[in-house]
Design an enzyme around this catalytic site. Structure first.
Site, mmCIF file in Angstrom:
data_model
loop_
_atom_site.group_PDB
_atom_site.id
_atom_site.type_symbol
_atom_site.label_atom_id
_atom_site.label_comp_id
_atom_site.label_asym_id
_atom_site.label_seq_id
_atom_site.Cartn_x
_atom_site.Cartn_y
_atom_site.Cartn_z
ATOM 1 N N SER A 157 -2.893 -0.737 -10.797
ATOM 2 C CA SER A 157 -2.306 -1.762 -11.659
ATOM 3 C C SER A 157 -2.478 -3.123 -10.993
ATOM 4 C CB SER A 157 -0.818 -1.476 -11.882
ATOM 5 O OG SER A 157 -0.115 -1.758 -10.680
ATOM 6 N N LYS A 158 -1.981 -4.127 -11.664
ATOM 7 C CA LYS A 158 -2.116 -5.506 -11.178
ATOM 8 C C LYS A 158 -1.623 -5.681 -9.743
ATOM 9 C CE LYS A 158 -1.822 -8.216 -15.361
ATOM 10 N NZ LYS A 158 -0.846 -8.787 -16.249
ATOM 11 N N ARG A 159 -0.638 -4.866 -9.395
ATOM 12 C CA ARG A 159 -0.086 -4.970 -8.043
ATOM 13 C C ARG A 159 -1.161 -4.784 -6.976
ATOM 14 N NH1 ARG A 159 2.960 -0.769 -6.571
ATOM 15 N NH2 ARG A 159 2.369 0.380 -8.429
ATOM 16 N N HIS A 160 -2.219 -4.049 -7.340
ATOM 17 C CA HIS A 160 -3.256 -3.751 -6.345
ATOM 18 C C HIS A 160 -4.360 -4.804 -6.319
ATOM 19 C CE1 HIS A 160 -1.499 0.243 -7.462
ATOM 20 N NE2 HIS A 160 -1.350 0.251 -6.151
ATOM 21 N N GLY A 161 -4.174 -5.903 -7.045
ATOM 22 C CA GLY A 161 -5.209 -6.944 -7.079
ATOM 23 C C GLY A 161 -5.824 -7.010 -8.463
#
Ligand code: GLU
Length: 473
Positions: free
Chosen positions: A238-242
């Protein structure tokens, strides 16, 4: 029947990495077998679907070069057809109106929960034939009550679902609009899909879809459910990973072939080969070789591949992509600067991304007002004045502005002044580019051009003069 695959995104956001991998595998499977690839926009969720998102998906597909043979088809254009099929299912006794009220359904669920049963619809309305006042009915598919559905998945192998576990699914809402499982079935059937390649979040829908297809007397396609992509911490990517949006990778300076190469290796391999051209992927890819466990997204590996492609692609190809990035910096390489392909050749070895390459190419196209402070402090000192002056004078007389004679001038100046080459080249680099990093100095100067180089050396000499003056006060 011609082998046909599809990519069927719901336009509720940008094209993300997971979707792109699904699209790629589906596309490769079709291309490998000389089949057709269809793009279908599943936009029936009108609240969540947006035009921008459709555009973003189309742009993402185009940038990746995943061309489709048919489509894009839009489900919202096909409501009449869905109605027709729903009516057919009703007429043939495969579907029925359900008049259950919200209260009845809640009661049903509460009872099941209390008995620790799985919440499911109990088919109450199968036997209820009379319409009920004041209730707009939904339409449910009459799922078989016994037997099993065996999904012979090309990735997962055989997966068995007991019909007793599946309840009667809603195929039309009370406002008459069709639901996801119905529209997918109708489209897969009408569009002649022979192979459905999609994310394994849809595996549980598959037995339901197969049952509807069977009720329609249709052949079922073959299914390949692709495992999830995880972030480095083991949770769903998800976005949390970049960056997860395909176009964000473009913006960050990735080449589409680097991203495709990275994506193809998420769950698929061919020996220990890491680098695949698109032609090789088409030749070697087989969805039945896809690993059925989740794969982990590694930004480092993607960056490594990007650097590999920047180094090894034709300068013309890189130039086409770099032009876009320069445009983002308001640079039009067509006016007032060196030929873009020459810049690419000078920079190819040294950039990990095209953003970096564009940033480091500024000095070839734009003048600057100030030197990078750190670089100037370190290199534009009093001791640099003499070599810079000498070089300036020799360069000003140079008739053929070319890397080779420039190299000679720099080398000779260092020799005459008995300085290490770096003591001459580095101040010159800072003077000419404003920064401490550039391709070899001779090529750098050639690309910047004589007039600009002389002007910038003057600017550096002026900087040194002021610095010396300031120190003396
Ligand atoms: N529209 C669905 C999604 O974006 C895919 C449906 C399918 O592949 O069958 O998740």
């Amino acid at each position: 029947m011609k082998l046909t695959t599809r990519f069927a995104p719901s336009p509720t956001g940008y094209l993300h990495v997971g979707g792109a991998r699904t699209a790629l595998f589906s596309w490769l499977y079709a291309r490998h077998h000389g089949g057709d690839f269809i793009l279908r926009i599943e936009d029936t969720d009108r609240e969540r679907s947006t035009e921008e998102s459709v555009d973003a998906i189309l742009r993402g597909m185009a940038w990746l070069g995943l061309a489709y043979d048919h489509g894009p088809f839009y489900q919202t254009h096909r409501f009449d057809r869905y109605k027709e099929i729903i009516q057919m299912l009703l007429d043939d006794g495969h579907a029925y109106y359900c008049y259950c009220s919200r209260e009845e359904l809640d009661e049903m669920r509460d009872g099941q929960r209390a008995r620790k049963e799985k919440p499911r619809y109990t088919s109450l309305c199968r036997s209820r034939t009379e319409p009920r006042e004041g209730i707009n009915p939904v339409i449910r598919f009459k799922n078989p009550t016994d037997g099993a559905v065996v999904v012979d998945d090309m990735v997962r192998g055989k997966v068995v679902f007991q019909n007793s576990e599946l309840d009667d699914l809603i195929i039309a809402r009370s406002d008459g609009t069709p639901t996801y499982n119905l529209t997918v079935v109708v489209d897969d059937l009408d569009m002649g899909l022979t192979h459905v390649v999609r994310g394994d979040d849809h595996l549980n829908n598959t037995p339901r879809q197969i049952n509807i297809l069977k009720a329609l007397g249709a052949e079922t396609p073959k299914y390949a459910h692709l495992p999830m992509i995880l972030g480095s911490d083991g949770s769903r990517l998800s976005k949390r990973h970049g960056a997860v949006s395909v176009m964000q990778y473009r913006d960050e300076g990735y080449l589409p072939e680097a991203l495709l190469n990275y994506l193809v290796r998420l769950g698929w391999s061919h020996g220990d080969q890491e680098v695949f051209s698109v032609d090789e992927m088409v030749e070697l890819f087989d969805v039945t070789n896809v690993n059925n466990s989740a794969s982990t997204f590694s930004p480092e590996k993607l960056l490594w591949l990007n650097q590999h492609y920047i180094k090894n692609s034709s300068p013309d190809h890189i130039a086409r992509h770099l032009r876009w990035h320069l445009g983002q910096l308001d640079i039009d390489p067509a006016d007032n600067g060196p030929e873009l392909v020459k810049v690419v050749k000078a920079q190819q070895e040294r950039a990990k991304t095209l953003v970096e390459m564009a940033e480091n190419s500024r000095c070839f196209y734009l003048d600057f007002e100030e030197f990078d402070a750190k670089a100037a402090k370190k290199n534009l000192k009093a001791a640099a004045a003499e070599p810079l002056e000498r070089i300036r004078s020799l360069l000003s007389e140079l008739e053929i502005w070319d890397a080779e004679p420039i190299h000679e001038i720099v080398k000779e100046t260092a020799e005459i002044l008995d300085l290490k080459l770096g003591k001459v080249a580095q101040p010159l680099r800072v003077a000419a580019t404003g920064t401490a990093i550039s391709p070899p100095i001779d090529i750098t100067l050639e690309l910047i051009g004589q007039e600009r180089v002389l002007k910038r050396i003057d600017m550096a000499l002026e900087y040194i003069r002021q610095r010396v003056d300031a120190a003396q006060q």
